[in-house]
Design a protein around this motif. Structure first.
Motif, PDB file in Angstrom:
ATOM      1  N   GLN A 123       9.698   7.462   9.138  1.00 15.40           N
ATOM      2  CA  GLN A 123      10.105   6.783   9.919  1.00 15.40           C
ATOM      3  C   GLN A 123       9.563   5.326  10.373  1.00 15.40           C
ATOM      4  OE1 GLN A 123      12.475   9.250  12.467  1.00 15.40           O
ATOM      5  NE2 GLN A 123      14.833   9.005  11.101  1.00 15.40           N
ATOM      6  N   ALA A 124       7.996   5.669  10.912  1.00 15.37           N
ATOM      7  CA  ALA A 124       6.923   4.860  11.871  1.00 15.37           C
ATOM      8  C   ALA A 124       6.744   4.077  10.933  1.00 15.37           C
ATOM      9  CB  ALA A 124       5.968   5.692  12.455  1.00 15.37           C
ATOM     10  N   ALA A 125       7.061   3.880   9.276  1.00 10.68           N
ATOM     11  CA  ALA A 125       6.135   3.624   8.673  1.00 10.68           C
ATOM     12  C   ALA A 125       6.834   2.385   8.242  1.00 10.68           C
ATOM     13  CB  ALA A 125       5.868   4.148   7.610  1.00 10.68           C
ATOM     14  N   ALA A 126       8.333   2.968   8.191  1.00 14.59           N
ATOM     15  CA  ALA A 126       9.566   1.913   7.926  1.00 14.59           C
ATOM     16  C   ALA A 126       9.999   0.814   9.368  1.00 14.59           C
ATOM     17  CB  ALA A 126      10.971   3.008   7.617  1.00 14.59           C
ATOM     18  N   CYS A 127       9.606   1.362   9.842  1.00 14.25           N
ATOM     19  CA  CYS A 127       9.654  -0.336  11.260  1.00 14.25           C
ATOM     20  C   CYS A 127       8.871  -0.491  10.994  1.00 14.25           C
ATOM     21  CB  CYS A 127       9.736   1.800  12.629  1.00 14.25           C
ATOM     22  SG  CYS A 127      11.215   2.193  13.027  1.00 14.25           S
ATOM     23  N   TYR A 128       7.000  -0.817  11.036  1.00 10.54           N
ATOM     24  CA  TYR A 128       6.430  -0.680  10.997  1.00 10.54           C
ATOM     25  C   TYR A 128       6.376  -1.887   9.778  1.00 10.54           C
ATOM     26  CZ  TYR A 128       1.404  -2.450  10.859  1.00 10.54           C
ATOM     27  OH  TYR A 128       0.027  -3.163  10.380  1.00 10.54           O
ATOM     28  N   LEU A 129       6.971  -1.566   8.228  1.00 14.11           N
ATOM     29  CA  LEU A 129       7.465  -2.566   7.844  1.00 14.11           C
ATOM     30  C   LEU A 129       8.434  -3.276   8.428  1.00 14.11           C
ATOM     31  CD1 LEU A 129       6.396  -3.871   4.726  1.00 14.11           C
ATOM     32  CD2 LEU A 129       8.141  -1.909   4.115  1.00 14.11           C
ATOM     33  N   TYR A 130       8.892  -2.723   9.120  1.00 16.14           N
ATOM     34  CA  TYR A 130      10.342  -3.539   9.338  1.00 16.14           C
ATOM     35  C   TYR A 130       9.450  -4.649  10.069  1.00 16.14           C
ATOM     36  CZ  TYR A 130      14.464  -2.272   7.818  1.00 16.14           C
ATOM     37  OH  TYR A 130      15.741  -1.645   6.348  1.00 16.14           O
ATOM     38  N   GLY A 131       9.199  -4.641  10.782  1.00 15.26           N
ATOM     39  CA  GLY A 131       8.334  -5.321  11.879  1.00 15.26           C
ATOM     40  C   GLY A 131       7.693  -6.792  11.634  1.00 15.26           C
ATOM     41  N   LEU A 185       5.995   7.414   2.631  1.00 16.83           N
ATOM     42  CA  LEU A 185       5.139   7.168   3.463  1.00 16.83           C
ATOM     43  C   LEU A 185       4.057   6.835   2.964  1.00 16.83           C
ATOM     44  CD1 LEU A 185       4.319   7.431   6.212  1.00 16.83           C
ATOM     45  CD2 LEU A 185       3.169   9.556   5.831  1.00 16.83           C
ATOM     46  N   VAL A 186       2.969   6.482   2.354  1.00 20.63           N
ATOM     47  CA  VAL A 186       1.934   5.643   1.744  1.00 20.63           C
ATOM     48  C   VAL A 186       2.581   4.816   1.377  1.00 20.63           C
ATOM     49  CG1 VAL A 186       0.453   5.645   0.217  1.00 20.63           C
ATOM     50  CG2 VAL A 186       1.089   8.049   0.627  1.00 20.63           C
ATOM     51  N   THR A 187       3.652   4.176   0.151  1.00 21.04           N
ATOM     52  CA  THR A 187       3.772   3.471   0.325  1.00 21.04           C
ATOM     53  C   THR A 187       4.271   2.123   1.179  1.00 21.04           C
ATOM     54  OG1 THR A 187       4.846   3.872  -2.295  1.00 21.04           O
ATOM     55  CG2 THR A 187       5.560   1.901  -1.406  1.00 21.04           C
ATOM     56  N   PHE A 188       5.173   3.047   1.958  1.00 18.14           N
ATOM     57  CA  PHE A 188       5.968   1.918   2.816  1.00 18.14           C
ATOM     58  C   PHE A 188       4.751   1.495   4.093  1.00 18.14           C
ATOM     59  CE2 PHE A 188       9.935   4.419   3.391  1.00 18.14           C
ATOM     60  CZ  PHE A 188      10.268   3.110   2.643  1.00 18.14           C
ATOM     61  N   ARG A 192      -1.592   7.343  -4.659  1.00 19.96           N
ATOM     62  CA  ARG A 192       0.003   7.639  -4.850  1.00 19.96           C
ATOM     63  C   ARG A 192       0.031   9.545  -5.259  1.00 19.96           C
ATOM     64  NH1 ARG A 192       2.505   5.700  -9.981  1.00 19.96           N
ATOM     65  NH2 ARG A 192       0.776   7.168 -11.072  1.00 19.96           N
ATOM     66  N   ASN A 193      -1.684   9.413  -6.036  1.00 18.58           N
ATOM     67  CA  ASN A 193      -1.172  11.241  -6.490  1.00 18.58           C
ATOM     68  C   ASN A 193      -2.433  12.323  -5.442  1.00 18.58           C
ATOM     69  OD1 ASN A 193      -0.942  10.631  -9.027  1.00 18.58           O
ATOM     70  ND2 ASN A 193      -2.243   9.788  -9.640  1.00 18.58           N
ATOM     71  N   VAL A 194      -3.031  11.528  -4.153  1.00 17.47           N
ATOM     72  CA  VAL A 194      -4.418  12.839  -3.252  1.00 17.47           C
ATOM     73  C   VAL A 194      -3.262  12.786  -2.197  1.00 17.47           C
ATOM     74  CG1 VAL A 194      -6.371  11.401  -3.909  1.00 17.47           C
ATOM     75  CG2 VAL A 194      -5.199  10.391  -2.400  1.00 17.47           C
TER      76      VAL A 194
END
Length: 1406
Positions: free
Chosen positions: A198-206, A155-158, A106-108
């Motif tokens: 958005q790409a990370a969110a789409c990846y998780l949605y997928g 982004l990191v979390t998604f 989270r911090n880096v």
């Protein structure tokens, strides 16, 4: 303290690690306090406690932290179990370690450090498999998202969540159910203006929507919130990462009908708004995917194509329109030219689904893209990707199958030709699946609208069909994989047979389409021929050639393949297609339909079709197969009946009636053979429809039996047909003519030779036959049918003659072949004639019917009857039919002479044939036969017939003369005398003979040579019989003796038989000393008074005698056996005549006159190059000198043949005298009027005693060369001619033991009789005796033995052999040659027919 700690840490560093590396891995401040259990026992010697203290330490650099995490990752990968045990020792430590890693993450902000931490977290979580660790990690993520003021750091979390769900799929359901607020964060992240987030969110949605449970839970979320946001994100995505992740999410969404429906509905709303001119509130998925298809990125093109395919899979009918309206097919067709096999395969799959929508074709997308499809297929076939091959062929097949007929697919013949070549290459593929798809595509390709681009590519179609059928043949002939028992061999074999049947079915469907194409093109004038073919070129690209090819390839490939497959399995669908192909071929090649039908019938196709109907069509099932079978049988039967081979064609009315019966009743026939026979045998009352079914069954059996397809037993079929006929009689019905024909034929074929039909059946048949106009309407040509009619007297008496006439009218080849066989040959008879001959032997009375046929039938038929009768009589000499035939012939001849007395030659064209038969019957009769009253009557009638004919009636006169000649030669002496008396009483016959003999010398209008031969032989017989019996002469017969002598002395190219006949006549005249009361020898022209020396020989002259002798010698040189016998016999009679007229005249020298030399130079005449050499043992030496006259320059031309013969044998040579010619009067020979030169003739051959002798007296017959000395040609003089010696040795030069021939022995007997030692010396007689002693006398004929005995008797009587030993040998030899000694050889037949002339050998030679 710090220094000591560092030193301690260095001392405690694991072995193998340097000081600096250990400092990095271990926290020097605290490591000495840590329990050793947290130290990894293997390299890298990582201390977990140090890591826990080092990673959160703010003073430690990021590089050192990354190194520690990297070493932990490596250890986790290399020593998974040790690390997991190390971490799992204490759950709190484990959770704390995860929290520290998540905090670091989270911090880096370093990307590589983030990826490293995420990777370690995912690996550690998945390897530990502890729910607490997962729960901890999820809670940390949730806290992070909730506490995050902005989505920038999400982004990191998604990313972590997406990869975590990817690693642990079951986590998706947990996230959706237990962490519902996560969806809100995802929506916010998707709406955040950062394509990375958005790409990370789409990846998780997928990953979440990949779980069916999670997808169902999130369905409302998608419909209400996610769908429009997602589509708009996909639409505006710029980075490839976002595009790929969006397409990945889309692929997951498109797995579910609900989401597809929602997306496509939104797209429809967007498209409708755009079409209305309003700003769209929604995004259209087809347009978005179209944009991606237009991109240059192959990955995006493949992904978008997969998405389109995923939508269409759910319902092409519902969703294809949207993509078609977006012009998606256009770009998919363009992608077919890509070098990427994945993209091509994906585009083909998508296009296949789009092809299910008619709009795909109506908007002409296929017209635009067909060329690309063909090019793509051609290119893919060069690769090894069989899946790509199959997909391309599937697409081509779909387009070819679904393309509307009104829209031409191939705009040019070039594209059509390319498609045909691509398909040809595909069907030849060694991969069975590819070849099977290619066959299906070929079947769809063979449509009229696809081939309508002119010129029609018939040659390419032909090559395509050949390749398709060749591949099918190859597959069908491949051996089955036979496994040993116990390995499901039967199941594997059945599977292989099923695969073959399926492939064969596809092939036959393609071939059927080709046949349908040919049928449809028959109504297209422009498709008949290639309009661009030169007129002089070979017309291969024509519909006619293509149609004939279809028939030929079906005959050679299709039919054998199907028949082989039928031996293993019977598939109704396959047989339905196969029979429809055969049916269409009747229409495709109409001029071959009859021939093709006959071949099918001969190949048991009637039986095959009936068995199919019986097995599959007895019930309501397989109605289509029943219809095809019935239609095939209908057309085949009509073709067979329309152009029958063994019977006359039916009338149009009959054919129409039969057509109606077959058309309506064939579909009703589906019973087995025994059931059909039982139905045919039903004697109960039969109604109309059932009767027609009986007709139909009977016709099928009839046609099958005609073409040897006998699938029911003869006995059962015979019983059924008899019952059928009796049933018709009982009900008073008259069957159609063709049914009656079939019934009679089947009864004749099925009847056993040892059994006969009941009289009631024969009576019924006769009653039916009497009701028809002519028997030819129900006649079928077969020897057993002829036997059937001749076997029953009731039928033979009424119909025998007409049946025989019909039989001979159909019998062509066998009769002609018999006519070409020589009389001595007895080859095997054709089956038809063998049956007839057997019937004739059992019932000779049938010969009378045949005799009537010869007289009353047309000439062609009568000639066949004559040939058959002639052959029968030759082969069956034991059958005595002479009296039967002669009696019947006498009645015919009497009837003819009564009706046509003035001109019998115009009575019937068949009269010569009858006379030929009569002559043949006489010739086969035995010799020394007594003539009865009927024979005398017949002789009288034939003589009357001859007297009414003219010399031009050769066809009548020749067999008549043969008949008369036989009666004068082969009967008893008393019968010969009676016969001669009857014939001599016919003055008209004698006048006719005189006219015929005079025509021998005629230059024009002379009859055939054979008739003249018979006339001379008949005249000679008349002379002999009249002279011997002193019979009364009613009419004399004049013969010009000069012409007879001229014909024999100077023979032209006259037939040997004619010369022999004239010689026989002259011999008879000589034997009678020219004193016959019947024959008057008259001069041909006025001659001066005979010289005194000729009076002794009258009516012959000296020159005639000399010329005759030379003529006989010349005829002997021809070495014709019959002519030689006649010549020797005539020479015997001539010498007897001369001896009787001048017995005391001694030998007289005769001069050979040759022409003078020209210009004082002697020249030898031009000589032929090839002359046989005489044996050296006959050569002696003598010298002669001859006087040669100075006149007569033509003499050399006359003498040249004689001199050439002598010269070629070295007998003489010409040389100039030493002195000039002395022309003083003293050198004149007696009687000469001028001086003569002398010609020296040096001969090493001739031996002469008593002075020079004549060598060439034959030239004295020429006027210019007549001798000027008086010569009396006595018998001794004639026999002693030196030329006779040359003649004898010429005859002896015919081979080994050539002296053992009757004519040679008789000639030598003459020389011995007249003591011609100059011709045959005593030594040479001894040589003959020695040769005869060593010869095998058992091989000699009786004529040769008689001549040999006569020769030795003459030698003995003249005392020619003076040596006692030789005389004793001769006496012993004569005793062995006693007249009663039998010969090993059978006596030859005395009466022969040579070239149509009856000749008695004894009459010629004796």
């Amino acid at each position: 303290m710090a220094a000591r700690a560092a030193a301690a840490a260095a001392a405690a560093a694991p072995p193998g690690l340097g000081r600096d590396e250990a400092a990095v891995l271990l926290l020097d401040k605290a490591h000495y306090r840590h329990d050793p259990r947290w130290l990894l026992p293997v390299s890298p010697r990582l201390c977990l406690a140090c890591a826990l203290e080092l990673l959160p330490e703010p003073g430690v650099s990021l590089v050192r932290k990354k190194h520690v995490v990297s070493c932990f990752r490596d250890a986790l990968v290399r020593h998974t179990s040790l690390v997991t045990q190390l971490v799992a020792q204490d759950q709190r430590v484990c959770i704390h370690f995860i929290q520290i890693l998540f905090g670091l993450l989270r911090n880096v902000e370093d990307g590589s450090a983030i990826d490293l931490c995420i990777e370690v977290l995912i690996q550690l979580t998945t390897q530990l498999k502890l729910e607490q660790t997962v729960h901890c990690l999820l809670n940390e993520c949730h806290k992070e998202l909730c506490s995050m003021p902005s989505m920038r750091g999400s982004l990191v979390t998604f990313t972590l969540l997406g990869k975590l769900v990817d690693a642990i799929p079951a986590l998706a359901d947990k996230l959706v159910v237990e962490h519902g607020r996560l969806m809100e964060h995802l929506l916010r992240g998707l709406a955040y203006p950062s394509e990375g987030v958005q790409a990370a969110a789409c990846y998780l949605y997928g990953k979440l929507y990949s779980s069916p449970v999670a997808a169902e839970v999130l369905s409302g979320h998608f419909r209400e919130k996610l769908c429009p946001l997602f589509l708009s994100t996909l639409d505006v995505a710029q980075t490839k990462e976002l595009q790929i992740n969006c397409l990945g999410l889309l692929r997951q969404l498109l797995k579910y009908d609900l989401f597809v429906s929602v997306i496509m509905n939104k797209s429809a709303l967007a498209e409708s708004a755009e079409s209305d001119g309003r700003l769209p509130g929604e995004t259209s998925l087809p347009l978005v995917l179209k944009k991606l298809l237009l991109s240059r990125d192959e990955t995006l093109q493949v992904a978008s194509t997969h998405c389109i395919t995923a939508v269409l899979v759910h319902s092409p009918v519902k969703y294809a329109l949207a993509f078609i309206h977006a012009d998606i097919p256009e770009f998919l067709f363009e992608h077919l030219s890509s070098s990427s096999e994945v993209l091509v395969w994906s585009s083909c799959s998508c296009l296949i689904l789009l092809a299910e929508e008619p709009l795909f074709f109506s908007k002409c997308h296929t017209v635009y893209g067909i060329e690309a499809v063909v090019r793509s297929l051609q290119g893919s076939l060069k690769t090894n990707n069989t899946e790509l091959h199959k997909q391309g062929l599937l697409l081509l097949a779909e387009i070819l199958t679904r393309q509307p007929e009104e829209i031409r697919l191939f705009a040019s013949s070039a594209v059509c030709r390319s498609a045909a070549r691509a398909l040809r290459e595909a069907v030849s593929s060694p991969v069975l699946e590819v070849a099977a798809e290619a066959v299906k595509a070929t079947s769809a390709f063979l449509r009229k609208d696809h081939q309508s681009a002119l010129p029609v590519q018939y040659r390419e179609l032909r090559a395509l069909l050949e390749a398709m059928l060749g591949r099918c043949v190859e597959f069908s002939q491949a051996p089955l994989n036979r496994r040993p028992l116990g390995h499901a061999s039967n199941r594997d074999s059945e599977k292989a047979i099923f695969q073959r049947g399926r492939f064969l079915l596809s092939t036959l469907e393609g071939f059927r389409n080709a046949c349908r194409l040919a049928v449809e093109f028959q109504s297209e004038p422009l498709a008949q021929e290639n309009p661009f073919t030169a007129p002089s070129a070979e017309k291969e690209d024509t519909l006619e050639a293509f149609s004939e090819f279809l028939l030929s390839v079906c005959d050679s490939l299709c039919i054998p393949m199907v028949m082989r497959h039928l031996e293993q399995a019977t598939q109704p669908a396959l047989m339905e297609v196969f029979l429809s192909v055969l049916h269409s071929l009747f229409i495709i090649v109409p001029h071959m339909k009859e021939k093709f039908s006959k071949k099918l019938a001969a190949s048991s196709f009637i039986q095959l079709t009936l068995e199919l109907k019986a097995v599959f069509c007895s019930g309501p099932s397989y109605s289509a197969l029943n219809q095809v079978c019935s239609s095939f049988l209908y057309y085949m039967c009509l073709n067979l009946l329309s152009a029958p081979e063994k019977t006359g064609p039916p009338s149009q009315e009959e054919l129409s009636a039969v057509s109606e019966i077959l058309q309506h009743r064939l579909p009703q026939i589906s019973s087995r053979n025994l059931e059909s026979l039982a139905f045919l045998s039903d004697r109960q009352y039969v109604e109309g429809a059932a009767r027609q079914r009986q007709y139909c069954i009977l016709l099928l059996f009839y046609l099958a039996y005609i073409y040897e397809d006998r699938f029911v037993s003869k006995a059962e079929l015979s019983v059924a047909v008899q019952s059928f006929l009796l049933s018709l009689q009982d009900q008073g019905e008259c069957p159609p003519l063709i049914v009656l024909k079939a019934s009679i034929y089947l009864l004749a074929i099925c009847q056993d030779q040892d059994s006969a039909l009941d009289e009631v059946v024969v009576s019924a048949i006769r009653k039916f036959l009497e009701g028809i106009v002519d028997l030819h309407l129900v006649y079928t040509h077969h020897p057993l049918l002829l036997r059937f009619f001749l076997l029953y007297p009731e039928l033979m008496s009424r119909f025998g003659q007409r049946v025989l006439e019909l039989w001979f009218s159909w019998e062509d080849s066998s009769c002609e072949e018999l006519d070409d066989i020589p009389s001595a040959g007895h080859p095997a008879l054709p089956a038809s004639l063998a049956a007839l001959f057997q019937t004739l032997r059992s019932s000779p009375s049938i010969l009378l019917i045949l005799l009537d046929l010869i007289y009353s039938s047309p000439v062609d038929t009568a000639r066949k009857v004559l040939i058959v009768l002639r052959t029968f009589l030759r082969r069956n000499e034991d059958v005595q039919v002479g009296g039967l035939i002669r009696g019947h012939f006498l009645l015919i001849l009497q009837h003819l002479l009564v009706e046509h007395g003035a001109s019998p030659s115009g009575a019937s064209g068949n009269l010569p044939l009858l006379l030929s038969l009569l002559s043949l019957v006489q010739l086969r009769s035995k010799a020394e036969q007594e003539l009865d009253s009927m024979a005398m009557k017949l002789l009288h009638q034939v003589s009357k017939l001859c007297g009414k004919c003219s010399p031009t009636d050769v066809d009548i006169l020749q067999p008549s003369f043969n008949f008369l000649y036989w009666n004068l030669q082969q009967t008893t002496p008393s019968s010969q005398k009676r016969a001669a008396a009857v014939l001599l009483s016919s003055t008209a016959l004698i006048v006719l003979l005189e006219r015929l003999l005079a025509l021998t010398w005629a230059e024009t209008d002379s009859p055939t040579t054979m008739l003249l031969c018979s006339a001379w032989l008949l005249t000679a017989s008349f002379c002999a019989q009249q002279h011997q019996g002193s019979l009364q002469v009613h009419q004399t017969l004049s013969v010009e003796l000069d012409q007879v002598m001229k014909a024999l002395s100077f023979p032209k190219k006259t037939a040997a038989l004619l010369s022999a006949a004239i010689l026989r006549f002259l011999r008879t005249a000589l034997q009678q000393s020219f004193s016959s009361s019947l024959v008057a020898l008259v001069p041909s022209e006025a001659r001066p008074p005979a010289a005194p020396e000729d009076a002794v020989l009258a009516p012959l002259g000296t020159s005639q005698v000399l010329s005759l002798v030379v003529g006989l010698q010349n005829l002997l040189v021809k070495k014709d056996p019959l002519l030689s016998q006649a010549c020797v016999g005539c020479l015997e009679s001539l010498l007897d005549y001369l001896h009787a007229r001048s017995p005391d005249v001694g030998r007289v020298e005769t001069l050979l006159f040759l022409p003078c030399c020209h210009g004082g130079d002697w020249r030898e005449p031009a000589l032929p190059p090839s002359r046989p050499r005489l044996p050296a043992r006959y050569v002696t030496h003598t010298h002669f000198v001859y006087d040669v006259p100075s006149q007569g320059h033509n003499a050399l031309n006359v003498a040249e043949p004689f001199l050439s013969a002598f010269y070629s044998h070295g007998i003489y040579s010409l040389s100039r005298p030493a002195d000039r010619v002395d022309r003083s009067p003293g050198n004149k020979p007696p009687g000469s009027a001028c001086p003569v030169p002398r010609l020296q003739l040096n001969s090493p051959f001739l031996s002469q005693q008593g002075g020079p002798s004549l060598l060439g007296s034959w030239v004295s017959g020429k006027a210019a060369l007549r001798p000027r000395v008086t010569v009396f040609p006595a018998a001794l003089h004639v026999a002693s001619q030196p030329w006779n010696r040359f003649l004898l040795f010429t005859l002896l030069d015919a081979g080994e033991n050539s002296f053992l021939r009757p004519e040679v022995l008789r000639l030598m007997t003459l020389f011995v009789q007249y003591r011609s030692s100059s011709v045959l010396s005593r030594e040479e007689v001894g040589h003959v005796l020695q040769g005869a002693a060593v010869a095998d006398l058992s091989t000699l004929s009786n004529a040769t033995l008689q001549a040999l005995r006569g020769f030795f008797l003459q030698v003995q009587s003249t005392g020619l052999l003076t040596d006692d030993n030789t005389a004793k040998t001769l006496q012993a030899f004569l005793e062995g040659l006693s007249p009663g000694a039998p010969s090993a050889q059978l006596p030859p037949q005395d009466m022969l027919c040579l070239g149509g002339v009856a000749v008695s050998l004894s009459h010629i030679s004796d």
